[in-house]
Design a protein around this motif. Structure first.
Motif, PDB file in Angstrom:
ATOM      1  N   ARG A  26       0.824  -1.204   0.000  1.00  0.00           N
ATOM      2  CA  ARG A  26       0.000   0.000   0.000  1.00  0.00           C
ATOM      3  C   ARG A  26       0.864   1.261   0.000  1.00  0.00           C
ATOM      4  N   ARG A  27       2.149   1.076   0.332  1.00  0.00           N
ATOM      5  CA  ARG A  27       3.050   2.227   0.430  1.00  0.00           C
ATOM      6  C   ARG A  27       4.201   2.182  -0.571  1.00  0.00           C
ATOM      7  N   SER A  28       4.420   1.028  -1.184  1.00  0.00           N
ATOM      8  CA  SER A  28       5.543   0.872  -2.116  1.00  0.00           C
ATOM      9  C   SER A  28       5.115   0.071  -3.333  1.00  0.00           C
ATOM     10  N   ARG A  29       5.937   0.142  -4.384  1.00  0.00           N
ATOM     11  CA  ARG A  29       5.709  -0.665  -5.572  1.00  0.00           C
ATOM     12  C   ARG A  29       5.918  -2.136  -5.228  1.00  0.00           C
ATOM     13  N   VAL A  30       5.176  -2.999  -5.924  1.00  0.00           N
ATOM     14  CA  VAL A  30       5.236  -4.433  -5.631  1.00  0.00           C
ATOM     15  C   VAL A  30       6.647  -4.987  -5.789  1.00  0.00           C
ATOM     16  N   ARG A 199      12.945   1.314  -5.004  1.00  0.00           N
ATOM     17  CA  ARG A 199      13.042   2.183  -3.830  1.00  0.00           C
ATOM     18  C   ARG A 199      11.757   2.076  -3.020  1.00  0.00           C
ATOM     19  N   PRO A 200      11.863   1.819  -1.711  1.00  0.00           N
ATOM     20  CA  PRO A 200      10.648   1.690  -0.893  1.00  0.00           C
ATOM     21  C   PRO A 200       9.968   3.030  -0.697  1.00  0.00           C
ATOM     22  N   GLY A 201       8.657   2.983  -0.457  1.00  0.00           N
ATOM     23  CA  GLY A 201       7.906   4.197  -0.189  1.00  0.00           C
ATOM     24  C   GLY A 201       8.196   4.732   1.207  1.00  0.00           C
ATOM     25  N   THR A 202       7.745   5.920   1.480  1.00  0.00           N
ATOM     26  CA  THR A 202       7.969   6.552   2.774  1.00  0.00           C
ATOM     27  C   THR A 202       7.349   5.733   3.901  1.00  0.00           C
ATOM     28  N   GLY A 203       8.170   5.398   4.887  1.00  0.00           N
ATOM     29  CA  GLY A 203       7.687   4.660   6.048  1.00  0.00           C
ATOM     30  C   GLY A 203       7.428   3.190   5.819  1.00  0.00           C
ATOM     31  N   ALA A 204       7.812   2.658   4.634  1.00  0.00           N
ATOM     32  CA  ALA A 204       7.485   1.266   4.315  1.00  0.00           C
ATOM     33  C   ALA A 204       8.610   0.285   4.623  1.00  0.00           C
ATOM     34  N   LEU A 205       9.836   0.787   4.792  1.00  0.00           N
ATOM     35  CA  LEU A 205      10.977  -0.120   4.871  1.00  0.00           C
ATOM     36  C   LEU A 205      10.869  -1.095   6.040  1.00  0.00           C
ATOM     37  N   ARG A 206      10.462  -0.610   7.214  1.00  0.00           N
ATOM     38  CA  ARG A 206      10.377  -1.499   8.377  1.00  0.00           C
ATOM     39  C   ARG A 206       9.331  -2.590   8.166  1.00  0.00           C
ATOM     40  N   ILE A 207       8.230  -2.236   7.529  1.00  0.00           N
ATOM     41  CA  ILE A 207       7.183  -3.229   7.262  1.00  0.00           C
ATOM     42  C   ILE A 207       7.687  -4.262   6.255  1.00  0.00           C
TER      43      ILE A 207
END
Length: 278
Positions: A26-30, A199-207
């Motif tokens: 929901r926050r990053s590209r697949v 590149r991950p979306g904002t706030g998505a890396l930890r998830i």
């Protein structure tokens, strides 16, 4: 009994990993979610090798890499089916096919579960079909193309389990190392060829990292389970993972489950009980 417990726990962890993966998409590209989460899983399996040592033979790595290609192909086909079809057809078709393949392979290679356990397998296949249903759109949409793609995706996921089970038991975690190398390479090449960002979306890396770590923990549990039990039973128990994803979606995201999905969750519990009793 140990194999049943490990496989059931594996399904719970797989479902939790999928839940985090769904949040991440929901926050990053697949493609970014897949590559980064599998990179996290690769780092975890490397860290686990001293604790679960094995022999890095050519067959162990080859079976693992073949499993990784099968799983990655299944993932690409699954997203392709979702893009061209509807969830109410794609999800149950993919999940049921991935559950059935290890069962058929195990029976074809001489595994003979007790009648009670076979009843649990049949009930589990029904449970996978039910919990994967999404009644939000008409199942008649999309034609046969997405259905065939879903079948192929399910074969890819089921093939991952079957191929991984062929690795020698003394290989330890090396088959998973090979699986992650090949799947990351394949998806990364596909992303580059199609110009998709990693590149991950904002706030998505930890998830994303949580999804990847949980996915690898589930893979380790599968390896341990199939070394201690029949693939025809372990594979179908592991494929019950959509039930835990639904439960998390219900209680964390407050999503509503339809009557069919609730029935499927009940069938899931009954299937585990029957397989354990057998």
């Amino acid at each position: 009994m140990i194999a049943v417990a490990l496989a059931t726990l594996c399904a719970v962890v797989y479902g939790t990993a999928d839940f985090f993966g769904g949040l991440a998409t929901r926050r990053s590209r697949v493609m970014a979610v897949v590559v980064l989460s599998q990179g996290a899983g690769l780092a975890l399996v490397v860290a686990l090798m001293p604790l679960l040592p094995g022999v890095p033979t050519a067959p162990a790595l080859a079976w693992g890499m073949a499993a990784g290609v099968s799983g990655a192909a299944g993932l690409v086909l699954f997203y392709r089916a979702l893009a061209t079809g509807v969830m109410s057809v794609v999800a149950p078709t993919t999940a049921t096919t991935s559950a059935a393949l290890p069962v058929l392979y195990g029976l074809a290679t001489g595994e003979r579960p007790e009648p009670t356990a076979l009843g649990g397998v049949a009930l589990a296949l029904v449970a996978v079909l039910l919990v994967s249903r999404d009644s939000s759109r008409s199942a008649s949409e999309g034609g046969y193309g997405p259905l065939l793609t879903s079948l192929a995706a399910g074969a890819g996921f089921g093939g991952f389990f079957v191929l991984l089970a062929q690795a020698p038991e003394e290989a330890g975690m090396w088959p998973l190392f090979g699986a992650r190398l090949s799947s990351i390479g394949l998806i990364a090449l596909l992303a580059l060829a199609t110009g998709r960002t990693l590149r991950p979306g904002t706030g998505a890396l930890r998830i994303i990292l949580a999804a990847g770590i949980l996915d690898m923990v589930a893979n380790v549990l599968f390896m341990l389970a199939q070394q201690r039990g029949m693939l025809s039973l372990v594979g179908v128990l592991v494929s019950l993972y959509p039930a835990s994803t639904l439960v998390l979606a219900r209680y964390v995201l407050k999503e509503r489950l339809n009557v069919v999905q609730m029935t499927g969750i009940g069938f899931t519990l009954a299937a585990v009980a029957l397989i354990a009793a057998g």
